[in-house]
Scaffold this active site. Structure first.
Site, PDB file in Angstrom:
ATOM      1  N   HIS A   1       0.806  -1.228   0.000  1.00  0.00           N
ATOM      2  CA  HIS A   1       0.000   0.000   0.000  1.00  0.00           C
ATOM      3  C   HIS A   1       0.835   1.273   0.000  1.00  0.00           C
ATOM      4  O   HIS A   1       0.279   2.368   0.007  1.00  0.00           O
ATOM      5  CB  HIS A   1      -0.908   0.028   1.236  1.00  0.00           C
ATOM      6  CG  HIS A   1      -0.140   0.252   2.511  1.00  0.00           C
ATOM      7  ND1 HIS A   1       0.536  -0.736   3.155  1.00  0.00           N
ATOM      8  CD2 HIS A   1       0.079   1.376   3.234  1.00  0.00           C
ATOM      9  CE1 HIS A   1       1.127  -0.245   4.230  1.00  0.00           C
ATOM     10  NE2 HIS A   1       0.870   1.037   4.296  1.00  0.00           N
TER      11      HIS A   1
HETATM   12  C1  UD1 Z   1      -1.627   5.641   5.832  1.00  0.00           C
HETATM   13  C2  UD1 Z   1      -0.276   6.142   6.300  1.00  0.00           C
HETATM   14  C3  UD1 Z   1       0.778   5.082   6.107  1.00  0.00           C
HETATM   15  C4  UD1 Z   1       0.360   3.793   6.797  1.00  0.00           C
HETATM   16  C5  UD1 Z   1      -1.027   3.378   6.324  1.00  0.00           C
HETATM   17  C6  UD1 Z   1      -1.507   2.183   7.093  1.00  0.00           C
HETATM   18  C7  UD1 Z   1       0.175   8.544   6.036  1.00  0.00           C
HETATM   19  C8  UD1 Z   1       0.873   9.575   5.232  1.00  0.00           C
HETATM   20  N1  UD1 Z   1       0.153   7.324   5.520  1.00  0.00           N
HETATM   21  O1  UD1 Z   1      -1.527   5.379   4.432  1.00  0.00           O
HETATM   22  O2  UD1 Z   1       2.004   5.509   6.679  1.00  0.00           O
HETATM   23  O3  UD1 Z   1       1.292   2.795   6.474  1.00  0.00           O
HETATM   24  O4  UD1 Z   1      -1.950   4.459   6.535  1.00  0.00           O
HETATM   25  O5  UD1 Z   1      -2.477   1.477   6.409  1.00  0.00           O
HETATM   26  O6  UD1 Z   1      -0.328   8.826   7.083  1.00  0.00           O
HETATM   27  N2  UD1 Z   1      -9.046   4.673   2.197  1.00  0.00           N
HETATM   28  C9  UD1 Z   1     -10.279   4.053   2.319  1.00  0.00           C
HETATM   29  N3  UD1 Z   1     -10.719   3.746   3.569  1.00  0.00           N
HETATM   30  C10 UD1 Z   1     -10.021   4.008   4.680  1.00  0.00           C
HETATM   31  C11 UD1 Z   1      -8.775   4.629   4.563  1.00  0.00           C
HETATM   32  C12 UD1 Z   1      -8.290   4.954   3.312  1.00  0.00           C
HETATM   33  O7  UD1 Z   1     -10.949   3.797   1.336  1.00  0.00           O
HETATM   34  O8  UD1 Z   1     -10.478   3.674   5.784  1.00  0.00           O
HETATM   35  C13 UD1 Z   1      -8.516   4.974   0.846  1.00  0.00           C
HETATM   36  C14 UD1 Z   1      -8.907   6.371   0.344  1.00  0.00           C
HETATM   37  O9  UD1 Z   1      -9.065   6.289  -1.031  1.00  0.00           O
HETATM   38  C15 UD1 Z   1      -7.640   7.170   0.661  1.00  0.00           C
HETATM   39  C16 UD1 Z   1      -6.523   6.156   0.487  1.00  0.00           C
HETATM   40  O10 UD1 Z   1      -7.084   4.929   0.896  1.00  0.00           O
HETATM   41  O11 UD1 Z   1      -7.486   8.279  -0.174  1.00  0.00           O
HETATM   42  C17 UD1 Z   1      -5.277   6.461   1.281  1.00  0.00           C
HETATM   43  O12 UD1 Z   1      -5.569   6.644   2.676  1.00  0.00           O
HETATM   44  P1  UD1 Z   1      -4.589   7.519   3.614  1.00  0.00           P
HETATM   45  O13 UD1 Z   1      -5.019   7.432   5.015  1.00  0.00           O
HETATM   46  O14 UD1 Z   1      -4.383   8.873   3.034  1.00  0.00           O
HETATM   47  O15 UD1 Z   1      -3.205   6.823   3.440  1.00  0.00           O
HETATM   48  P2  UD1 Z   1      -2.814   5.287   3.537  1.00  0.00           P
HETATM   49  O16 UD1 Z   1      -2.336   4.870   2.196  1.00  0.00           O
HETATM   50  O17 UD1 Z   1      -3.897   4.528   4.184  1.00  0.00           O
HETATM   51  N1  UDP Z   2      -3.331  -6.170   8.732  1.00  0.00           N
HETATM   52  C1  UDP Z   2      -4.635  -6.623   8.960  1.00  0.00           C
HETATM   53  N2  UDP Z   2      -5.396  -7.001   7.890  1.00  0.00           N
HETATM   54  C2  UDP Z   2      -4.941  -6.939   6.607  1.00  0.00           C
HETATM   55  C3  UDP Z   2      -3.622  -6.472   6.380  1.00  0.00           C
HETATM   56  C4  UDP Z   2      -2.849  -6.084   7.463  1.00  0.00           C
HETATM   57  O1  UDP Z   2      -5.078  -6.698  10.110  1.00  0.00           O
HETATM   58  O2  UDP Z   2      -5.688  -7.287   5.681  1.00  0.00           O
HETATM   59  C5  UDP Z   2      -2.521  -5.720   9.885  1.00  0.00           C
HETATM   60  C6  UDP Z   2      -1.180  -6.400  10.027  1.00  0.00           C
HETATM   61  O3  UDP Z   2      -1.296  -7.565  10.801  1.00  0.00           O
HETATM   62  C7  UDP Z   2      -0.331  -5.332  10.709  1.00  0.00           C
HETATM   63  C8  UDP Z   2      -0.958  -4.019  10.255  1.00  0.00           C
HETATM   64  O4  UDP Z   2      -2.210  -4.360   9.669  1.00  0.00           O
HETATM   65  O5  UDP Z   2      -0.454  -5.402  12.103  1.00  0.00           O
HETATM   66  C9  UDP Z   2      -0.086  -3.314   9.251  1.00  0.00           C
HETATM   67  O6  UDP Z   2      -0.771  -2.210   8.762  1.00  0.00           O
HETATM   68  P1  UDP Z   2      -0.401  -1.522   7.383  1.00  0.00           P
HETATM   69  O7  UDP Z   2       0.320  -2.487   6.515  1.00  0.00           O
HETATM   70  O8  UDP Z   2      -1.650  -0.929   6.872  1.00  0.00           O
HETATM   71  O9  UDP Z   2       0.509  -0.301   7.825  1.00  0.00           O
HETATM   72  P2  UDP Z   2       2.072  -0.124   8.138  1.00  0.00           P
HETATM   73  O10 UDP Z   2       2.462  -1.093   9.174  1.00  0.00           O
HETATM   74  O11 UDP Z   2       2.819  -0.272   6.848  1.00  0.00           O
HETATM   75  O12 UDP Z   2       2.146   1.293   8.598  1.00  0.00           O
END
Ligand code: UD1
Ligand code: UDP
Length: 363
Positions: free
Chosen positions: A204
């Site tokens: 992601h």
């Molecule tokens: C964010 C964090 C990243 C973290 C990740 C965990 C920042 C800059 N990035 O990235 O460090 O690793 O969360 O998963 O803070 N969206 C949904 N539903 C949700 C959330 C997001 O549909 O509940 C979609 C939306 O289209 C949104 C996109 O995902 O625009 C990105 O979401 P965003 O929270 O901006 O960043 P992440 O890629 O989730």
């Molecule tokens: N995770 C989850 N369901 C999923 C994918 C990931 O519960 O389908 C959990 C995973 O076990 C880990 C956390 O999400 O604890 C990692 O989150 P993510 O990869 O979104 O963010 P990052 O760690 O890169 O910030």
């Protein structure tokens, strides 16, 4: 009063042990959810599965550009903290929620505790690296997961007296939930998956999935693995990646894409996988803790401990390198030692917060 700020999937999972430790220690705390993540499978499912109390505040900020999202969170947090009587604000990790939480607390002169301090990829093109740097330099209490993270902080001139090597709360989360996951979810039983007979993928990171050529190449590499090893490749896909796959018109080929799954389901999938391929921070750590070999779909990692112990290899997103790294990691002995601590990080962090609050009140 400890204010626990969280907003995304990994923060909920990694703060859960801190919340549980607060309850056990009888510490006064409140949960401030920014709403950065809001879809059921990125947010509520974790509160339900981990039996966490509902947040005391939810800012419902949702998605947006970095500036918009950070600004909205700051405005919301400022309002809450002004009325909350918070002695310490805890943030975890490196998201925009962390950046906004730390900046706002600092301007209100409320001490910040940064959980998972000192991680560095040394790559400032990653938004997460900027967020970590700012949070670490504003925090009064830096909970570094390892001595390597502590070393990064010392090298940046942060005072030794502010740093506490606590272990990573992800170990607490894995230890607390692995047994429950094995018993409860039965995901493997109800699917056609066999233990040690599938690869598990997550991706992601913006720098991977927002770039068409990189995402396409990643999917090509995963399909090559699927064909070479004749095993299912399971990819519970982050909403950001789902959105970009659609936007770029990329077909999954033979990969089994699903919506994101709950934590217990994911732990079960992780613990039984033959190989994990990921660009996630938390997933690199969990694979290492569960002794499952990992290929990291990035050029760098702020989790070098996983590579040093022999559980992880960096591959970037080129199909050739993904295949070569998978080949290597499938041969390693799964006997490395978890570098992230003993599963008592939450307890240590809450203990330090309580002592601090007591001392400050006495003064
Ligand atoms: C964010 C964090 C990243 C973290 C990740 C965990 C920042 C800059 N990035 O990235 O460090 O690793 O969360 O998963 O803070 N969206 C949904 N539903 C949700 C959330 C997001 O549909 O509940 C979609 C939306 O289209 C949104 C996109 O995902 O625009 C990105 O979401 P965003 O929270 O901006 O960043 P992440 O890629 O989730
Ligand atoms: N995770 C989850 N369901 C999923 C994918 C990931 O519960 O389908 C959990 C995973 O076990 C880990 C956390 O999400 O604890 C990692 O989150 P993510 O990869 O979104 O963010 P990052 O760690 O890169 O910030």
């Amino acid at each position: 009063m400890i204010t626990i700020v969280l907003g995304t999937r990994p923060e909920i999972i990694k703060m859960a042990p801190v919340i549980r430790a607060c309850r056990r220690a009888g510490a006064e705390y409140s949960i401030l959810h920014t709403g950065q993540h809001y879809s059921y499978e990125m947010d509520r499912v974790f509160f339900e599965e981990l039996e966490l109390p509902a947040p005391d505040h939810n800012l419902d900020v949702g998605s947006g550009s970095h500036a918009v999202q950070t600004g909205r969170i700051m405005a919301g947090i400022e309002k809450v903290l002004a009325e909350d009587g918070s002695d310490i604000v805890l943030v975890q990790g490196d998201t925009n929620t962390v950046l906004a939480g730390a900046l706002t607390a600092a301007k209100l002169h409320i001490p910040i505790g940064h959980v998972e301090a000192g991680l560095r990829s040394f790559d400032r093109r990653m938004p997460e690296e900027i967020n970590r740097l700012v949070a670490d330099h504003l925090a009064e209490y830096l909970f570094a997961p390892t001595t390597l993270a502590e070393g990064n902080l010392l090298a940046e001139g942060i005072g030794r007296e502010k740093i506490f090597v606590s272990g990573n709360t992800v170990v607490d989360a894995v230890f607390e939930n692995w047994g429950i996951a094995k018993k409860r979810t039965g995901l493997l039983r109800t699917s056609s998956l066999l233990p040690q007979d599938y690869f598990l993928v997550t991706a992601h990171r913006a720098e991977n999935v927002d770039v068409k050529a990189r995402l396409k190449e990643l999917i090509v590499g995963l399909n090559r693995l699927h064909e070479l090893y004749s095993v299912p490749v399971i990819f519970p896909m982050h909403p950001r990646t789902q959105k970009m796959m659609k936007e770029f018109g990329i077909a999954p080929g033979g990969i089994a894409i699903t919506d994101p799954v709950g934590y217990l389901e994911f732990l079960e999938l992780e613990g039984n996988a033959r190989l994990v391929l990921t660009d996630s921070g938390g997933v690199q750590e969990e694979a290492c803790i569960l002794n499952v070999p990992c290929v990291t779909l990035r050029e760098n990692t702020e989790r070098p401990e996983t590579v040093d112990v022999g559980g992880n290899l960096l591959a970037g997103t080129s199909a050739d390198r993904i295949v070569a790294a998978a080949e290597k990691m499938l041969l390693v002995a799964r006997d490395w030692k978890n570098p992230y601590g003993d599963g008592k990080a939450g307890e240590r962090i809450v203990g330090i917060c309580k002592d601090t609050i007591r001392k400050t009140r006495r003064e």
